[in-house]
Motif scaffolding. Structure first.
Motif, mmCIF file in Angstrom:
data_model
loop_
_atom_site.group_PDB
_atom_site.id
_atom_site.type_symbol
_atom_site.label_atom_id
_atom_site.label_comp_id
_atom_site.label_asym_id
_atom_site.label_seq_id
_atom_site.Cartn_x
_atom_site.Cartn_y
_atom_site.Cartn_z
ATOM 1 N N ALA A 218 -1.821 15.357 -11.771
ATOM 2 C CA ALA A 218 -1.524 13.954 -11.455
ATOM 3 C C ALA A 218 -2.129 13.556 -10.121
ATOM 4 C CB ALA A 218 -0.014 13.734 -11.445
ATOM 5 N N TYR A 219 -2.034 14.443 -9.135
ATOM 6 C CA TYR A 219 -2.598 14.087 -7.824
ATOM 7 C C TYR A 219 -4.120 14.152 -7.847
ATOM 8 C CZ TYR A 219 -3.307 13.533 -2.877
ATOM 9 O OH TYR A 219 -3.735 13.057 -1.657
ATOM 10 N N ARG A 220 -4.671 15.128 -8.532
ATOM 11 C CA ARG A 220 -6.137 15.213 -8.625
ATOM 12 C C ARG A 220 -6.730 13.990 -9.315
ATOM 13 N NH1 ARG A 220 -9.122 19.766 -7.539
ATOM 14 N NH2 ARG A 220 -7.989 21.711 -7.149
ATOM 15 N N ALA A 221 -5.950 13.364 -10.194
ATOM 16 C CA ALA A 221 -6.427 12.134 -10.831
ATOM 17 C C ALA A 221 -6.597 11.025 -9.800
ATOM 18 C CB ALA A 221 -5.449 11.701 -11.919
ATOM 19 N N LEU A 222 -5.767 11.053 -8.764
ATOM 20 C CA LEU A 222 -5.898 10.079 -7.671
ATOM 21 C C LEU A 222 -6.993 10.500 -6.702
ATOM 22 C CD1 LEU A 222 -2.230 9.236 -6.548
ATOM 23 C CD2 LEU A 222 -3.869 7.677 -7.617
ATOM 24 N N ASN A 223 -6.983 11.761 -6.341
ATOM 25 C CA ASN A 223 -7.909 12.276 -5.331
ATOM 26 C C ASN A 223 -8.538 13.562 -5.851
ATOM 27 O OD1 ASN A 223 -9.136 13.468 -3.087
ATOM 28 N ND2 ASN A 223 -7.609 12.680 -1.655
ATOM 29 N N PRO A 224 -9.734 13.480 -6.418
ATOM 30 C CA PRO A 224 -10.371 14.668 -6.989
ATOM 31 C C PRO A 224 -10.603 15.778 -5.966
ATOM 32 C CG PRO A 224 -11.446 12.675 -7.771
ATOM 33 C CD PRO A 224 -10.514 12.250 -6.680
ATOM 34 N N LEU B 145 -5.065 6.669 0.113
ATOM 35 C CA LEU B 145 -4.484 5.338 0.278
ATOM 36 C C LEU B 145 -4.629 4.573 -1.026
ATOM 37 C CD1 LEU B 145 -3.139 3.402 2.344
ATOM 38 C CD2 LEU B 145 -5.422 2.461 2.764
ATOM 39 N N GLU B 146 -3.497 4.195 -1.584
ATOM 40 C CA GLU B 146 -3.451 3.472 -2.855
ATOM 41 C C GLU B 146 -3.147 2.010 -2.550
ATOM 42 O OE1 GLU B 146 -1.388 4.103 -7.264
ATOM 43 O OE2 GLU B 146 -0.752 5.327 -5.547
ATOM 44 N N LEU B 147 -4.094 1.127 -2.884
ATOM 45 C CA LEU B 147 -3.943 -0.291 -2.569
ATOM 46 C C LEU B 147 -3.060 -0.983 -3.603
ATOM 47 C CD1 LEU B 147 -7.614 -1.141 -1.510
ATOM 48 C CD2 LEU B 147 -5.758 -0.121 -0.163
ATOM 49 N N ALA B 148 -2.653 -2.203 -3.298
ATOM 50 C CA ALA B 148 -1.722 -2.931 -4.167
ATOM 51 C C ALA B 148 -2.293 -3.152 -5.558
ATOM 52 C CB ALA B 148 -1.355 -4.268 -3.524
ATOM 53 N N ASP B 149 -3.626 -3.277 -5.658
ATOM 54 C CA ASP B 149 -4.238 -3.526 -6.970
ATOM 55 C C ASP B 149 -4.565 -2.234 -7.712
ATOM 56 O OD1 ASP B 149 -6.411 -2.529 -5.597
ATOM 57 O OD2 ASP B 149 -7.699 -4.278 -5.889
ATOM 58 N N GLY B 150 -4.157 -1.103 -7.151
ATOM 59 C CA GLY B 150 -4.409 0.178 -7.803
ATOM 60 C C GLY B 150 -5.656 0.899 -7.340
ATOM 61 N N THR B 151 -6.487 0.230 -6.534
ATOM 62 C CA THR B 151 -7.668 0.887 -5.985
ATOM 63 C C THR B 151 -7.250 2.046 -5.093
ATOM 64 O OG1 THR B 151 -8.891 -1.203 -5.996
ATOM 65 C CG2 THR B 151 -9.754 0.545 -4.597
ATOM 66 N N MET C 277 0.829 -1.198 0.000
ATOM 67 C CA MET C 277 0.000 0.000 0.000
ATOM 68 C C MET C 277 0.866 1.251 0.000
ATOM 69 S SD MET C 277 -3.229 -0.799 2.511
ATOM 70 C CE MET C 277 -2.309 -1.565 3.834
ATOM 71 N N LYS C 278 0.331 2.302 -0.622
ATOM 72 C CA LYS C 278 0.993 3.602 -0.624
ATOM 73 C C LYS C 278 0.076 4.613 0.058
ATOM 74 C CE LYS C 278 3.557 2.897 -4.957
ATOM 75 N NZ LYS C 278 3.779 3.427 -6.336
ATOM 76 N N LEU C 279 0.630 5.330 1.018
ATOM 77 C CA LEU C 279 -0.124 6.378 1.689
ATOM 78 C C LEU C 279 0.396 7.729 1.225
ATOM 79 C CD1 LEU C 279 -2.249 7.223 3.785
ATOM 80 C CD2 LEU C 279 -0.389 7.249 5.478
ATOM 81 N N HIS C 280 -0.419 8.425 0.454
ATOM 82 C CA HIS C 280 -0.098 9.787 0.027
ATOM 83 C C HIS C 280 -0.463 10.699 1.199
ATOM 84 C CE1 HIS C 280 0.380 8.644 -4.300
ATOM 85 N NE2 HIS C 280 -0.397 7.649 -3.885
ATOM 86 N N SER C 281 0.556 11.359 1.740
ATOM 87 C CA SER C 281 0.424 11.969 3.061
ATOM 88 C C SER C 281 1.256 13.240 3.147
ATOM 89 C CB SER C 281 0.898 10.933 4.098
ATOM 90 O OG SER C 281 1.127 11.504 5.360
ATOM 91 N N SER D 290 -10.188 10.296 5.412
ATOM 92 C CA SER D 290 -9.586 9.510 6.488
ATOM 93 C C SER D 290 -10.576 8.599 7.194
ATOM 94 C CB SER D 290 -8.915 10.435 7.506
ATOM 95 O OG SER D 290 -9.850 11.246 8.181
ATOM 96 N N LEU D 291 -11.792 9.058 7.470
ATOM 97 C CA LEU D 291 -12.747 8.203 8.173
ATOM 98 C C LEU D 291 -13.145 7.001 7.325
ATOM 99 C CD1 LEU D 291 -15.115 10.724 10.005
ATOM 100 C CD2 LEU D 291 -13.107 9.527 10.891
ATOM 101 N N ALA D 292 -13.277 7.201 6.027
ATOM 102 C CA ALA D 292 -13.592 6.079 5.139
ATOM 103 C C ALA D 292 -12.433 5.090 5.087
ATOM 104 C CB ALA D 292 -13.911 6.594 3.737
ATOM 105 N N ILE D 293 -11.213 5.599 5.062
ATOM 106 C CA ILE D 293 -10.037 4.729 5.051
ATOM 107 C C ILE D 293 -9.946 3.948 6.358
ATOM 108 C CG2 ILE D 293 -7.512 4.690 5.009
ATOM 109 C CD1 ILE D 293 -7.659 7.167 3.160
ATOM 110 N N LEU D 294 -10.198 4.607 7.470
ATOM 111 C CA LEU D 294 -10.159 3.927 8.764
ATOM 112 C C LEU D 294 -11.210 2.823 8.835
ATOM 113 C CD1 LEU D 294 -9.646 6.968 11.172
ATOM 114 C CD2 LEU D 294 -7.933 5.346 10.384
#
Length: 210
Positions: free
Chosen positions: A42-48, A55-61, A1-5, A66-70
């Motif tokens: 580029a970042y807006r494409a990940l997070n509008p 949070l970028e999952l291993a499969d690209g999802t 996983m990748k956490l853009h932070s 934050s509350l949804a991720i938690l």
């Protein structure tokens, strides 16, 4: 996983704590909010929504907010739980967490403060007073919501409310809020920051911290 932070982001701080509590490994991808990196195409494409965390999952999802991720992490790895099993206890923990995440944080968000300054003529001191007002009011309510004689916010194990509290208190310390009325919260914070999952998530321990 990748956490853009961003290292000082309290919402990113929440997710780092949860990832650590769940024993999940992740790569931190810094997003410099002060330079406006969150608004790049580029970042807006990940997070509008152009915010952190993402949070970028291993499969690209990609997951945002934050509350949804938690919530996702709590279902993905049920132990240790971030919420109690009992419905009433669960509601109490969520109410305290939401007070921080939905009442205090939004009105102190960087984009709100910047808007106050650039569009409404608010100077730095007035902007700081605005933030301290909402922090003090919210933390007073939070403290009143806690049961007596518990080690952490709602028991002997850290949960969602604890995660939100520690991140918000970081901002309170940073901006010089008078914390004398919040002795109970400071005791809880002290005990939480001893825990490795919380300590590793501290802003100053992040790779993009100066």
């Amino acid at each position: 996983m990748k956490l853009h932070s961003y290292w000082r982001s309290t919402t990113s701080y929440r997710v780092r704590i949860a990832l650590n509590l769940k024993g999940l490994t992740y790569e931190t991808v810094p997003v410099d909010l002060l330079s406006g990196a969150q608004r790049s195409p580029a970042y807006r494409a990940l997070n509008p929504g152009a915010g952190v965390p993402t949070l970028e999952l291993a499969d690209g999802t990609v997951l945002t907010q934050s509350l949804a991720i938690l919530d996702y992490l709590d279902h993905l790895v049920p132990e240790p739980p971030l919420l109690p099993a009992d419905p009433l206890d669960r509601a109490h923990v969520q109410a305290a967490a939401h007070l921080v995440a939905l009442d205090i944080h939004p009105v102190n968000n960087l984009r709100i403060i910047n808007r106050l300054k650039t569009e409404h003529g608010v100077d730095n001191e007035a902007a700081k007073a605005w933030m301290l007002h909402w922090m003090a009011e919210g933390l007073a309510a939070f403290q009143q919501m806690l049961p007596a004689n518990t080690r952490y916010c709602f028991g002997d194990a850290p949960m969602l409310a604890d995660i939100c509290l520690v991140a918000q208190l970081y901002n309170a310390h940073r901006w010089g809020l008078d914390l004398a009325p919040f002795a109970r919260l400071l005791e809880i914070e002290r005990d939480l920051l001893i825990l490795p999952a919380f300590d590793a998530a501290r802003p100053e321990n992040q790779p993009d911290a100066p």
